[in-house]
Design a protein around this motif. Structure first.
Motif, PDB file in Angstrom:
ATOM      1  N   GLY A 213      10.393 -77.032   1.065  1.00 48.37           N
ATOM      2  CA  GLY A 213      10.063 -75.969   1.997  1.00 48.37           C
ATOM      3  C   GLY A 213       9.250 -74.844   1.398  1.00 48.37           C
ATOM      4  N   VAL A 214       8.667 -75.060   0.228  1.00 50.68           N
ATOM      5  CA  VAL A 214       7.874 -74.018  -0.426  1.00 50.68           C
ATOM      6  C   VAL A 214       6.481 -73.961   0.192  1.00 50.68           C
ATOM      7  N   LYS A 215       6.034 -72.757   0.506  1.00 47.14           N
ATOM      8  CA  LYS A 215       4.685 -72.552   1.041  1.00 47.14           C
ATOM      9  C   LYS A 215       3.738 -72.437  -0.146  1.00 47.14           C
ATOM     10  N   VAL A 216       3.075 -73.522  -0.471  1.00 52.97           N
ATOM     11  CA  VAL A 216       2.390 -73.639  -1.752  1.00 52.97           C
ATOM     12  C   VAL A 216       0.881 -73.791  -1.588  1.00 52.97           C
ATOM     13  N   ALA A 217       0.154 -73.185  -2.527  1.00 50.95           N
ATOM     14  CA  ALA A 217      -1.291 -73.358  -2.642  1.00 50.95           C
ATOM     15  C   ALA A 217      -1.596 -73.663  -4.102  1.00 50.95           C
ATOM     16  N   VAL A 218      -2.715 -74.313  -4.355  1.00 45.13           N
ATOM     17  CA  VAL A 218      -3.086 -74.723  -5.708  1.00 45.13           C
ATOM     18  C   VAL A 218      -4.375 -74.035  -6.121  1.00 45.13           C
ATOM     19  N   ASP A 219      -4.348 -73.395  -7.297  1.00 42.47           N
ATOM     20  CA  ASP A 219      -5.536 -72.746  -7.858  1.00 42.47           C
ATOM     21  C   ASP A 219      -5.861 -73.388  -9.208  1.00 42.47           C
ATOM     22  N   ARG A 220      -7.069 -73.986  -9.296  1.00 42.65           N
ATOM     23  CA  ARG A 220      -7.534 -74.559 -10.564  1.00 42.65           C
ATOM     24  C   ARG A 220      -8.586 -73.610 -11.122  1.00 42.65           C
ATOM     25  N   LEU A 221      -8.280 -73.011 -12.275  1.00 41.36           N
ATOM     26  CA  LEU A 221      -9.144 -71.957 -12.812  1.00 41.36           C
ATOM     27  C   LEU A 221      -9.724 -72.335 -14.166  1.00 41.36           C
ATOM     28  N   PRO A 222     -10.977 -71.956 -14.424  1.00 44.25           N
ATOM     29  CA  PRO A 222     -11.540 -72.143 -15.760  1.00 44.25           C
ATOM     30  C   PRO A 222     -11.138 -70.975 -16.668  1.00 44.25           C
ATOM     31  N   SER A 223     -10.946 -71.258 -17.931  1.00 38.92           N
ATOM     32  CA  SER A 223     -10.631 -70.172 -18.860  1.00 38.92           C
ATOM     33  C   SER A 223     -11.875 -69.359 -19.198  1.00 38.92           C
ATOM     34  N   SER A 224     -13.051 -70.022 -19.149  1.00 40.13           N
ATOM     35  CA  SER A 224     -14.328 -69.336 -19.425  1.00 40.13           C
ATOM     36  C   SER A 224     -14.274 -68.534 -20.720  1.00 40.13           C
ATOM     37  N   ASN A 225     -13.728 -69.170 -21.764  1.00 43.15           N
ATOM     38  CA  ASN A 225     -13.636 -68.565 -23.106  1.00 43.15           C
ATOM     39  C   ASN A 225     -12.716 -67.357 -23.183  1.00 43.15           C
ATOM     40  N   HIS A 226     -11.856 -67.175 -22.185  1.00 42.55           N
ATOM     41  CA  HIS A 226     -10.834 -66.137 -22.239  1.00 42.55           C
ATOM     42  C   HIS A 226      -9.495 -66.760 -22.630  1.00 42.55           C
ATOM     43  N   PHE A 227      -8.600 -65.945 -23.138  1.00 44.11           N
ATOM     44  CA  PHE A 227      -7.260 -66.433 -23.448  1.00 44.11           C
ATOM     45  C   PHE A 227      -6.537 -66.806 -22.156  1.00 44.11           C
ATOM     46  N   VAL A 228      -5.783 -67.905 -22.203  1.00 40.35           N
ATOM     47  CA  VAL A 228      -5.078 -68.377 -21.013  1.00 40.35           C
ATOM     48  C   VAL A 228      -4.125 -67.312 -20.483  1.00 40.35           C
ATOM     49  N   ALA A 229      -3.425 -66.629 -21.365  1.00 43.31           N
ATOM     50  CA  ALA A 229      -2.491 -65.584 -20.929  1.00 43.31           C
ATOM     51  C   ALA A 229      -3.211 -64.488 -20.159  1.00 43.31           C
ATOM     52  N   ASP A 230      -4.407 -64.124 -20.609  1.00 44.64           N
ATOM     53  CA  ASP A 230      -5.170 -63.084 -19.922  1.00 44.64           C
ATOM     54  C   ASP A 230      -5.610 -63.549 -18.538  1.00 44.64           C
ATOM     55  N   VAL A 231      -6.003 -64.820 -18.433  1.00 43.92           N
ATOM     56  CA  VAL A 231      -6.412 -65.362 -17.131  1.00 43.92           C
ATOM     57  C   VAL A 231      -5.228 -65.362 -16.164  1.00 43.92           C
ATOM     58  N   LEU A 232      -4.062 -65.756 -16.654  1.00 46.24           N
ATOM     59  CA  LEU A 232      -2.869 -65.773 -15.800  1.00 46.24           C
ATOM     60  C   LEU A 232      -2.506 -64.373 -15.325  1.00 46.24           C
ATOM     61  N   ARG A 233      -2.508 -63.412 -16.260  1.00 50.14           N
ATOM     62  CA  ARG A 233      -2.163 -62.035 -15.885  1.00 50.14           C
ATOM     63  C   ARG A 233      -3.136 -61.490 -14.845  1.00 50.14           C
ATOM     64  N   GLN A 234      -4.426 -61.721 -15.054  1.00 49.70           N
ATOM     65  CA  GLN A 234      -5.415 -61.186 -14.126  1.00 49.70           C
ATOM     66  C   GLN A 234      -5.314 -61.859 -12.762  1.00 49.70           C
ATOM     67  N   HIS A 235      -5.065 -63.165 -12.741  1.00 44.75           N
ATOM     68  CA  HIS A 235      -4.955 -63.859 -11.457  1.00 44.75           C
ATOM     69  C   HIS A 235      -3.706 -63.396 -10.709  1.00 44.75           C
ATOM     70  N   ALA A 236      -2.647 -63.110 -11.444  1.00 46.94           N
ATOM     71  CA  ALA A 236      -1.437 -62.577 -10.806  1.00 46.94           C
ATOM     72  C   ALA A 236      -1.735 -61.247 -10.139  1.00 46.94           C
ATOM     73  N   ILE A 237      -2.499 -60.407 -10.808  1.00 46.87           N
ATOM     74  CA  ILE A 237      -2.879 -59.114 -10.228  1.00 46.87           C
ATOM     75  C   ILE A 237      -3.772 -59.318  -9.004  1.00 46.87           C
ATOM     76  N   ASP A 238      -4.760 -60.206  -9.134  1.00 42.23           N
ATOM     77  CA  ASP A 238      -5.726 -60.427  -8.058  1.00 42.23           C
ATOM     78  C   ASP A 238      -5.059 -60.981  -6.800  1.00 42.23           C
ATOM     79  N   THR A 239      -4.005 -61.767  -6.972  1.00 44.04           N
ATOM     80  CA  THR A 239      -3.352 -62.393  -5.818  1.00 44.04           C
ATOM     81  C   THR A 239      -2.119 -61.620  -5.355  1.00 44.04           C
ATOM     82  N   GLY A 240      -1.829 -60.496  -6.003  1.00 43.79           N
ATOM     83  CA  GLY A 240      -0.701 -59.672  -5.598  1.00 43.79           C
ATOM     84  C   GLY A 240       0.656 -60.292  -5.899  1.00 43.79           C
TER      85      GLY A 240
END
Length: 278
Positions: A213-240
Motif C-alpha cells: 500500500g505504499v504510494k511509491v515513485a522511482v527516481d534514477r539520478l546521476p551522480s555527475s561527479n558529486h558525492f552520493v551522500a551530497d546528491v541524496l541530501r540535495q534531492h531530499a531537500i528538493d522533494t521536501g
C-alpha cells in the motif's frame, strides 16, 4: 510493523533535549520509552597492574559511579513527570564493551533514537551508533540539531542500492512508508543487470512496496561527479522529504573509516532525520 518501544541513550554530561525528543516521538505514536544512562569507565593509567594498586584510579571510578547515580536520579525524575510510559536503566561499562552493552539493550526496542546531543558527544556517539547498528539487529534514527522529526512523515526518501542493508531498512520502516503520502525510491547511477538493480532499476522494490500500500515513485539520478551522500541530501531537500531511509555500511566500517563512504558522510552531516538499518 509499528514501533512500540523506543530506546534513547544519555550520558552524565548531556542535557535533557534528547530525552524530550524521544519522549515526544513516543507520545506521537503511543510507544514505550526506554532510557539507558551510560558512563564509560575510566581506564587505568598504567595498565592492569596499576588498576589493582592505584588509589587515584579507584577514587576516580568511585566518583564516576556517583556521577552516574546522580544523572540517573535526574532522568528518573524527568520520566516520572512525562506523560509517556517509560523505564530507566544505567550501566558503567569498560570502553571495549560499551557498544555491546548498548546493542543488547537495543535488542529489546524497535528503534534507537539518537538526538543532537548524542551526535555531538565525543565519548559516546561512536559507541551508540556501533551498538545500535552492529549489535542489535534493530534500526537507528539520527536526528540532527534543528531538524523537525516525526515518525508519521508525509514524504519519505528511500536510498536504494539493492543491497541487503537497504532491504533491511525498507523492511524495518514499512509501517512508516505505508502511512506516508509519498515515498521516493532514489538510486544514484544504478547498474542495469541482474546482479545489481535488474533490467529496470527500481521496478522490483517499487512493486514490493506497492503491495504493502505504499504510494511509491522511482527516481534514477546521476551522480555527475558529486558525492552520493551530497546528491541524496540535495534531492531530499528538493522533494521536501521529512525522512531518509537507508541501509548502513554496505562496505566494512574499516573501509569507510579509511576511504569514506555514504554512511560515514551522512552520520557526520545528516542534514535531516535518517533511519538507518543493517
Amino acid at each position: 510493523m509499528p514501533f512500540k518501544t523506543l530506546l534513547t541513550v544519555t550520558g552524565p554530561d548531556h542535557g535533557d533535549d534528547d530525552l524530550r525528543l524521544a519522549a515526544g516521538l513516543c507520545e506521537e505514536i503511543d510507544a514505550h520509552l526506554c532510557v539507558l544512562v551510560l558512563l564509560i569507565a575510566a581506564p587505568p593509567s598504567g595498565g592492569e597492574y596499576a588498576a589493582v594498586v592505584s588509589p587515584a584510579w579507584l577514587a576516580e571510578r568511585e566518583a564516576e559511579v556517583e556521577i552516574l547515580e546522580r544523572r540517573s536520579s535526574v532522568v528518573s525524575k524527568m520520566l516520572s513527570e512525562s506523560p509517556v510510559s517509560a523505564d530507566l536503566s544505567s550501566d558503567y561499562p569498560e570502553q571495549s564493551w560499551a557498544d555491546e552493552i548498548i546493542g543488547r539493550r537495543a535488542r529489546y526496542a524497535d528503534l534507537t533514537v539518537i538526538g543532537a546531543e548524542m551526535l555531538a558527544s565525543r565519548s559516546l556517539k561512536e559507541k551508540v551508533i556501533a551498538g545500535g547498528l552492529f549489535s542489535s539487529g534493530r534500526p537507528i534514527l539520527l536526528v540532527p540539531k534543528g531538524a523537525r522529526v516525526t515518525l508519521k512523515p508525509k514524504r519519505v526518501l528511500v536510498a536504494w542500492d539493492a543491497s541487503l542493508e537497504a532491504s533491511r531498512a525498507v523492511r524495518e520502516s514499512l509501517g512508516i512508508l505505508s502511512a506516508a503520502n509519498e515515498v521516493r525510491i532514489v538510486m544514484i547511477d544504478p547498474i542495469e543487470d541482474e546482479r545489481h538493480h535488474g533490467a529496470e532499476p527500481g521496478a522490483d522494490v517499487a512493486t514490493y512496496l506497492s503491495r504493502h500500500g505504499v504510494k511509491v515513485a522511482v527516481d534514477r539520478l546521476p551522480s555527475s561527479n558529486h558525492f552520493v551522500a551530497d546528491v541524496l541530501r540535495q534531492h531530499a531537500i528538493d522533494t521536501g522529504a521529512e525522512l531518509i531511509v537507508m541501509g548502513a555500511y554496505g562496505h566494512s566500517r574499516l573501509r569507510e573509516r579509511i576511504f569514506g563512504g555514504v554512511t560515514k558522510s551522512l552520520i557526520e552531516e545528516p542534514g535531516l532525520p535518517i533511519l538507518m538499518a543493517r
